[in-house]
Design a protein around this motif. Structure first.
Motif, mmCIF file in Angstrom:
data_model
loop_
_atom_site.group_PDB
_atom_site.id
_atom_site.type_symbol
_atom_site.label_atom_id
_atom_site.label_comp_id
_atom_site.label_asym_id
_atom_site.label_seq_id
_atom_site.Cartn_x
_atom_site.Cartn_y
_atom_site.Cartn_z
ATOM 1 N N TYR A 58 0.398 -1.597 -0.179
ATOM 2 C CA TYR A 58 0.068 0.324 -0.540
ATOM 3 C C TYR A 58 0.431 1.320 0.170
ATOM 4 C CZ TYR A 58 -3.246 -3.129 1.569
ATOM 5 O OH TYR A 58 -4.506 -4.220 1.136
ATOM 6 N N SER A 59 0.160 2.333 -0.601
ATOM 7 C CA SER A 59 1.456 3.687 -0.527
ATOM 8 C C SER A 59 0.656 4.184 1.117
ATOM 9 C CB SER A 59 0.406 4.758 -1.035
ATOM 10 O OG SER A 59 -0.950 4.799 -1.006
ATOM 11 N N ASP A 60 1.630 4.631 1.618
ATOM 12 C CA ASP A 60 1.143 5.544 2.578
ATOM 13 C C ASP A 60 -0.035 6.415 2.682
ATOM 14 O OD1 ASP A 60 5.063 6.423 2.583
ATOM 15 O OD2 ASP A 60 3.814 4.357 3.471
ATOM 16 N N SER A 61 -0.496 6.919 2.037
ATOM 17 C CA SER A 61 -1.493 7.388 2.240
ATOM 18 C C SER A 61 -2.810 6.876 2.534
ATOM 19 C CB SER A 61 -1.707 8.722 1.021
ATOM 20 O OG SER A 61 -2.081 7.418 -0.357
ATOM 21 N N VAL A 62 -2.686 5.224 1.570
ATOM 22 C CA VAL A 62 -4.061 4.559 1.785
ATOM 23 C C VAL A 62 -3.570 3.424 3.030
ATOM 24 C CG1 VAL A 62 -4.428 5.004 -0.063
ATOM 25 C CG2 VAL A 62 -3.722 3.021 0.110
ATOM 26 N N ARG A 63 -2.568 3.146 3.058
ATOM 27 C CA ARG A 63 -2.562 2.004 4.582
ATOM 28 C C ARG A 63 -3.330 2.066 5.088
ATOM 29 N NH1 ARG A 63 2.931 2.349 4.978
ATOM 30 N NH2 ARG A 63 3.549 0.809 2.839
ATOM 31 N N GLY A 64 -3.975 0.959 6.224
ATOM 32 C CA GLY A 64 -4.684 1.287 7.148
ATOM 33 C C GLY A 64 -6.220 1.976 6.682
#
Length: 122
Positions: A58-64
């Motif tokens: 995942y990209s950092d912006s969508v992780r989680g």
């Protein structure tokens, strides 16, 4: 040849959820890496998530908030998007990579769908 068709986009309020689907045809995708990218107006296409035998990324912006999964029996991948933000607004593209491994750049993928619009209102 692989044909990819995305669906599930739409308009949602901030904090809401959407599930995107990408149905593949032409050849089984079970052995191939699949990815999701997005492109907002005036911006470059950016990596969102990818899945391969080695794992899910995942990209950092969508992780989680986003979860990528696949159903090999249906040749379909899904992107579950929760806690959506206005900055998630973009056209979302599904992509397939025929080569070994998985990439996070658009040029690492060989086939693309036409995209589905996701709009998140504030």
């Amino acid at each position: 040849q692989v044909q990819l068709v995305e669906s599930g986009g739409g308009l949602v309020q901030a904090g809401g959820s959407l599930r995107l689907s990408c149905a593949a045809s032409g050849r089984p995708i079970s052995r191939h890496a699949m990815g999701w990218f997005r492109q907002a107006p005036g911006k470059e296409r950016e990596f969102v998530s990818a899945i391969s035998w080695s794992g899910t990324y995942y990209s950092d912006s969508v992780r989680g908030r986003f979860t990528l999964s696949r159903d090999n029996a249906k040749d379909t991948v899904y992107l579950q998007m929760n806690s959506l933000k206005p900055e998630d607004t973009a056209v979302y593209f599904c992509a397939a990579r025929l080569g070994v491994g998985v990439g996070r750049t658009a040029d690492a993928f060989d086939y693309w769908g036409h995209g589905t619009q996701v709009t998140v209102s504030s």
